[in-house]
Design an enzyme around this catalytic site. Structure first.
Site, PDB file in Angstrom:
ATOM      1  N   HIS A 125       0.965  -1.105  -0.027  1.00  0.00           N
ATOM      2  CA  HIS A 125       0.057   0.198   0.017  1.00  0.00           C
ATOM      3  C   HIS A 125       0.860   1.171   0.118  1.00  0.00           C
ATOM      4  CE1 HIS A 125      -2.829   2.962   1.839  1.00  0.00           C
ATOM      5  NE2 HIS A 125      -3.756   2.248   1.348  1.00  0.00           N
ATOM      6  N   GLN A 204      -4.826  -4.849   7.184  1.00  0.00           N
ATOM      7  CA  GLN A 204      -5.599  -6.037   6.360  1.00  0.00           C
ATOM      8  C   GLN A 204      -5.589  -7.330   7.288  1.00  0.00           C
ATOM      9  OE1 GLN A 204      -7.816  -5.070   4.234  1.00  0.00           O
ATOM     10  NE2 GLN A 204      -6.913  -3.190   3.802  1.00  0.00           N
ATOM     11  N   LYS A 227     -10.771  -0.421  10.085  1.00  0.00           N
ATOM     12  CA  LYS A 227     -10.903  -1.518   9.329  1.00  0.00           C
ATOM     13  C   LYS A 227     -11.238  -2.791  10.172  1.00  0.00           C
ATOM     14  CE  LYS A 227      -7.412  -0.110   5.868  1.00  0.00           C
ATOM     15  NZ  LYS A 227      -8.393   0.404   4.986  1.00  0.00           N
TER      16      LYS A 227
END
Length: 412
Positions: A125, A204, A227
């Site tokens: 990312h 993630q 998240k």
């Protein structure tokens, strides 16, 4: 249907799923960008606002002490979730991007000089790329890249060569585009053998599977609340205590000091040395509730459910659109998570996303803050559907049905 989680019960815990969009039920498949929030998280923040809103660490009156206790309770919760050895190892930031920058601006600028090398991967990312480009331009630091294979995994054939003489390996635990799960213990062992430290982007991973920073044996691990069913505006960095002790402050101001004089200052103790100014203390209460919610479900059960659902989604997409839709990511379910990126032949990813919105199916389209990876894949963008605890087979079916409509629309 999965027997690992009661998705109907879980979905009822999320108020947003009570609404409709365009007269249809909401199908939310963009959790890799930001997850929805259960009622417990919303209520925890509302309770903090209503009952003991006051700045933390700054007052000796009752509600200020209650607010401080709630803030530090959030830190203890995330320390427990990550299996940190101490709350002193948990620094709150506003998100994982700030956590990555904290390492780049504090540890790296104090320890790296011209000619030193940092090893990255092609699937990172931008949060784990741009800070290192800035440092490289400033300090003439070399950036080396672990390539991505045709099967969407890291090519480790030259890992020892890439790590030779490097000072840092910065790697994602799970790709936000490909879903690829990287073998962090293997990578940390190789890096440490070469004398390099390891920074892991776990944004993630933390929401979807058990994360144990001690088992990973990394040196820095970044994560973010929004998240993992928690609030926006709060994330953090786990780091080894001895590293944090030696690192200079990242930001200067109130709370991160022990003393300030006209001739200088001394820093506060860990972790407050890195927490300048008013921190997101209400959000910390929401984060604590999010951790409780995830642990209540059980991260092993979360992983099992999402693994099964990912397999269902991959099969459904491949069978329905055989030869017309490309999926970017590993097929081995043990080596991937629930972020599924795909692209129709001849149809732009953004166009697909817009048509799906007519059916209240929420997916992400674009480069996903991973432009180096897009160039490796040879595409400008992908459409991405990403799964979470509140998704089930009916959501995947809705995605596939809507994609059928979209494909017919653009075939006219």
């Amino acid at each position: 249907m999965s027997d690992t989680l009661d998705v109907a019960r879980i979905k009822a815990d999320f108020p947003i799923f009570e609404r409709t969009v365009n007269g249809k039920r909401l199908v939310y498949l963009d959790s890799a960008s930001s997850s929805q929030k259960p009622r417990a998280v919303l209520e925890a923040m509302e309770h903090h606002h209503r009952h003991h809103y006051a700045n933390v660490h700054r007052g000796v009156y009752t509600i200020a002490e209650e607010s401080t206790a709630a803030y530090e309770h959030g830190r203890a919760k995330i320390a427990d979730l990550l299996n940190a050895t101490s709350t002193r190892e948990i620094v709150f930031t506003k998100n994982v991007t700030e956590a990555m920058n904290l390492v780049a601006y504090s540890w790296a600028r104090a320890n790296l000089v011209a000619g030193d090398a940092i090893v990255l991967t092609e699937m990172e990312h931008h949060a784990n790329v741009v800070p290192w480009h800035i440092l490289a331009a400033e300090r003439d630091v070399e950036l080396r890249w672990i390539p991505v294979t045709e099967s969407y995994e890291l090519d480790l054939t030259r890992l020892d060569e890439l790590l030779d003489g490097a000072k840092l390996l910065a790697v994602t635990a799970m790709s936000n585009v490909l879903g690829t799960l990287n073998d962090i213990p293997l990578l940390t062992a190789a890096a440490h053998a070469a004398g390099a430290l390891v920074l892991v982007d776990a944004a993630q991973a933390v929401p979807h599977l058990p994360v144990d920073v001690q088992a990973w044996d990394a040196d820095f691990v970044g994560w973010t609340g929004h998240k993992m069913l928690g609030p926006t505006g709060i994330g953090g960095l786990w780091a080894r205590e001895q590293l944090l002790d030696a690192m200079p402050p990242f930001l200067g101001g109130g709370e991160m000091i022990r003393d300030v004089r006209v001739d200088g200052f001394t820093t506060n103790e860990l972790p407050w040395k890195f927490e300048a100014g008013t921190m997101p203390f209400v959000e910390a209460s929401g984060l604590a509730a999010a951790v409780d919610y995830l642990q209540g479900l059980g991260l092993d059960a979360v992983r099992a459910h999402e693994r099964e659902l990912t397999g269902y989604a991959l099969r459904a997409l491949e069978e329905r659109f055989e030869g017309r839709l490309s999926i970017y990511g590993p097929r081995d379910l043990d080596r991937r998570g629930g972020a599924i990126s795909f692209l129709f032949d001849g149809i732009h990813a953004h166009d697909i996303s817009q048509v799906l919105d007519e059916d209240a199916v929420c997916v992400r389209a674009g480069h996903h803050c991973a432009k180096p990876l897009m160039r490796v894949l040879g595409v400008p963008a992908t459409t991405r559907a990403s799964l979470s605890v509140y998704n089930d087979e009916s959501d995947v079916d809705a995605l596939v049905d809507s994609l059928v409509t979209a494909e017919k629309f653009f075939a006219r």
